[in-house]
Design a protein around this motif. Structure first.
Motif, PDB file in Angstrom:
ATOM      1  N   ARG A 169      36.231  52.151 -25.006  1.00 42.20           N
ATOM      2  CA  ARG A 169      35.375  52.425 -23.855  1.00 42.20           C
ATOM      3  C   ARG A 169      34.953  51.114 -23.218  1.00 42.20           C
ATOM      4  O   ARG A 169      34.947  50.058 -23.857  1.00 42.20           O
ATOM      5  CB  ARG A 169      34.149  53.256 -24.247  1.00 42.20           C
ATOM      6  CG  ARG A 169      33.246  52.606 -25.258  1.00 42.20           C
ATOM      7  CD  ARG A 169      32.338  53.643 -25.935  1.00 42.20           C
ATOM      8  NE  ARG A 169      31.559  54.380 -24.978  1.00 42.20           N
ATOM      9  CZ  ARG A 169      30.279  54.126 -24.700  1.00 42.20           C
ATOM     10  NH1 ARG A 169      29.656  53.109 -25.302  1.00 42.20           N
ATOM     11  NH2 ARG A 169      29.619  54.857 -23.831  1.00 42.20           N
ATOM     12  N   THR A 170      34.579  51.188 -21.937  1.00 40.56           N
ATOM     13  CA  THR A 170      34.172  49.989 -21.209  1.00 40.56           C
ATOM     14  C   THR A 170      32.724  49.650 -21.515  1.00 40.56           C
ATOM     15  O   THR A 170      31.949  50.493 -21.965  1.00 40.56           O
ATOM     16  CB  THR A 170      34.339  50.202 -19.694  1.00 40.56           C
ATOM     17  OG1 THR A 170      33.601  51.375 -19.302  1.00 40.56           O
ATOM     18  CG2 THR A 170      35.799  50.385 -19.329  1.00 40.56           C
ATOM     19  N   ARG A 195      28.876  48.840 -20.680  1.00 39.37           N
ATOM     20  CA  ARG A 195      27.867  49.201 -19.668  1.00 39.37           C
ATOM     21  C   ARG A 195      26.877  48.053 -19.575  1.00 39.37           C
ATOM     22  O   ARG A 195      26.131  47.785 -20.513  1.00 39.37           O
ATOM     23  CB  ARG A 195      27.162  50.494 -20.051  1.00 39.37           C
ATOM     24  CG  ARG A 195      26.215  51.026 -18.973  1.00 39.37           C
ATOM     25  CD  ARG A 195      25.496  52.262 -19.444  1.00 39.37           C
ATOM     26  NE  ARG A 195      26.392  53.358 -19.689  1.00 39.37           N
ATOM     27  CZ  ARG A 195      26.858  54.186 -18.764  1.00 39.37           C
ATOM     28  NH1 ARG A 195      26.495  54.019 -17.502  1.00 39.37           N
ATOM     29  NH2 ARG A 195      27.670  55.165 -19.074  1.00 39.37           N
ATOM     30  N   PRO A 254      27.702  44.680 -13.435  1.00 39.02           N
ATOM     31  CA  PRO A 254      29.084  44.931 -13.841  1.00 39.02           C
ATOM     32  C   PRO A 254      30.101  44.089 -13.083  1.00 39.02           C
ATOM     33  O   PRO A 254      29.964  43.849 -11.882  1.00 39.02           O
ATOM     34  CB  PRO A 254      29.275  46.420 -13.539  1.00 39.02           C
ATOM     35  CG  PRO A 254      28.273  46.728 -12.466  1.00 39.02           C
ATOM     36  CD  PRO A 254      27.103  45.836 -12.742  1.00 39.02           C
ATOM     37  N   GLN A 313      34.009  47.105 -15.819  1.00 38.47           N
ATOM     38  CA  GLN A 313      32.776  47.416 -16.525  1.00 38.47           C
ATOM     39  C   GLN A 313      31.974  48.462 -15.761  1.00 38.47           C
ATOM     40  O   GLN A 313      32.226  48.706 -14.587  1.00 38.47           O
ATOM     41  CB  GLN A 313      31.933  46.146 -16.730  1.00 38.47           C
ATOM     42  CG  GLN A 313      32.605  45.083 -17.582  1.00 38.47           C
ATOM     43  CD  GLN A 313      31.759  43.827 -17.708  1.00 38.47           C
ATOM     44  OE1 GLN A 313      30.944  43.513 -16.846  1.00 38.47           O
ATOM     45  NE2 GLN A 313      31.979  43.078 -18.787  1.00 38.47           N
ATOM     46  N   ARG A 314      31.004  49.066 -16.449  1.00 36.64           N
ATOM     47  CA  ARG A 314      30.163  50.094 -15.838  1.00 36.64           C
ATOM     48  C   ARG A 314      28.745  49.584 -15.648  1.00 36.64           C
ATOM     49  O   ARG A 314      28.293  48.701 -16.364  1.00 36.64           O
ATOM     50  CB  ARG A 314      30.123  51.347 -16.726  1.00 36.64           C
ATOM     51  CG  ARG A 314      31.446  52.062 -16.907  1.00 36.64           C
ATOM     52  CD  ARG A 314      31.296  53.168 -17.921  1.00 36.64           C
ATOM     53  NE  ARG A 314      31.007  52.635 -19.250  1.00 36.64           N
ATOM     54  CZ  ARG A 314      30.509  53.341 -20.261  1.00 36.64           C
ATOM     55  NH1 ARG A 314      30.223  54.621 -20.077  1.00 36.64           N
ATOM     56  NH2 ARG A 314      30.298  52.777 -21.436  1.00 36.64           N
ATOM     57  N   SER A 315      28.038  50.174 -14.689  1.00 36.00           N
ATOM     58  CA  SER A 315      26.639  49.794 -14.462  1.00 36.00           C
ATOM     59  C   SER A 315      25.754  50.555 -15.433  1.00 36.00           C
ATOM     60  O   SER A 315      26.086  51.642 -15.898  1.00 36.00           O
ATOM     61  CB  SER A 315      26.224  50.098 -13.022  1.00 36.00           C
ATOM     62  OG  SER A 315      26.345  51.483 -12.747  1.00 36.00           O
TER      63      SER A 315
END
Length: 341
Positions: A174-175, A177, A181, A185-187
């Protein structure tokens, strides 16, 4: 109505009453208002200064910490690839040297090892205060307690979701957080807790505060003289509402049961418990890839990556490779090549 007899004594033979219109006024304590406005002003100034002056990267979320330690590995935690918070606080801080240890995690751990506000003569507290400030402070004391309980609940849920997010890295790729970001990547969540939990938690807190304000509240009774047309002998006390108190207790009990039920859930995979301990997170971030850019912007997984060339021993760490597997019970990990000789 009064009557007099022959002896001159006055007897009461009846009474007469009438409904009069209400006279509403707004009252407040100037001193308390000044203190509240001053505290809020200081708080707002501190927030603005923190936003304006803070230009360094922040470690707010679990992903921020992982991203930072993958880019710049912490040399003090080399060879401690599955150190948990308990190990850090019990052994590592005392200067004990880390060495090879067997993976002993077997089985999944769990997330967590008030007519309202109405004044009437029958619901007044039998305490008369000298001034209105004393009554205001006492009536709002439960609000202060609720605020501390909300902070405790928020901290509890934050810790549980930190553990949940950490376990997901052991379950699948998984990316990260993070707060700011980059590509791949996720915020982060606005409140660091998933919205499906954060919004009900805030709603519950607001509802409890409102119900508490209707359970115990300031009551000022002004006695009006209809003949003189003036008010005299005001009584400052507190009122309470039984139905509101029942609602507060029921809702508080429901909140406690909900927290216990959520904490009984199992993590996604067998993993260590690092919580928000930066040293434990750092120990798990000595990646096998030599170039951090090869892993940070990709989906990563934490687990058994085999023998790490830079350390010469089997390790548990983050990797973007598909060959990452879950730790094997009884297998020896951690340490460095010198520790295995």
């Amino acid at each position: 109505m009064l009557t007099s007899n022959s002896s001159g004594e006055v007897e009461i033979v009846g009474c007469k009453s009438e409904v009069t219109g209400e006279k509403c006024t707004v009252r407040f304590s100037l001193g308390i208002m000044i203190v509240v406005i001053g505290c809020n002003l200081v708080k707002a100034c501190c927030m603005v200064m923190a936003v304006v002056r803070s230009r360094e990267p922040t470690l707010v979320t679990l992903g921020d910490a992982v991203d930072s330690f993958l880019r710049t590995p912490d040399q003090t935690t080399i060879g401690m690839c599955f150190a948990d918070r308990q190990y850090i606080e019990r052994d590592w801080r005392r200067g004990w040297k880390a060495g090879p240890r067997q993976w002993k995690q077997k089985g999944l751990q769990r997330w967590w090892a008030r007519g309202l506000g109405k004044i009437n003569s029958g619901s007044l507290v039998g305490i008369h205060f000298r001034n209105i400030t004393q009554a205001i402070l006492l009536a709002n004391l439960p609000q202060t307690i609720l605020s501390f309980l909300y902070l405790t609940y928020n901290s509890l849920f934050t810790s549980m979701f930190l553990g949940h997010d950490w376990s997901l890295f052991s379950h699948h790729h998984r990316t990260l957080r993070v707060t700011s970001p980059r590509p791949g990547q996720r915020s982060t969540y606005w409140l660091q807790i998933p919205y499906t939990y954060a919004i009900p938690l805030m709603t519950l807190s607001g509802l409890l505060h409102w119900l508490t304000s209707q359970s115990l509240f300031l009551a000022r009774v002004d006695i009006f003289d209809p003949f003189r047309g003036e008010t005299f002998a005001p009584i400052v006390t507190m009122g309470y509402s039984c139905i509101a108190i029942v609602f507060v207790l029921a809702l508080g009990g429901l909140a406690l049961l909900a927290a216990a039920g959520i904490g009984y859930r199992k993590f996604a995979a067998e993993t260590t418990t690092v919580s928000s301990c930066s040293a434990a997170i750092s120990a798990a971030c000595h990646a096998s890839e030599t170039n951090p850019d090869e892993i940070i912007g990709k989906e990563v997984r934490w687990g058994d990556v085999g023998i790490v060339p830079t350390l010469g021993v089997r390790h548990l760490t983050f990797s973007s490779e598909m060959g990452v597997r879950k730790p094997v019970f009884g297998e020896v990990y951690a340490g460095t090549q010198n520790d295995w000789k």
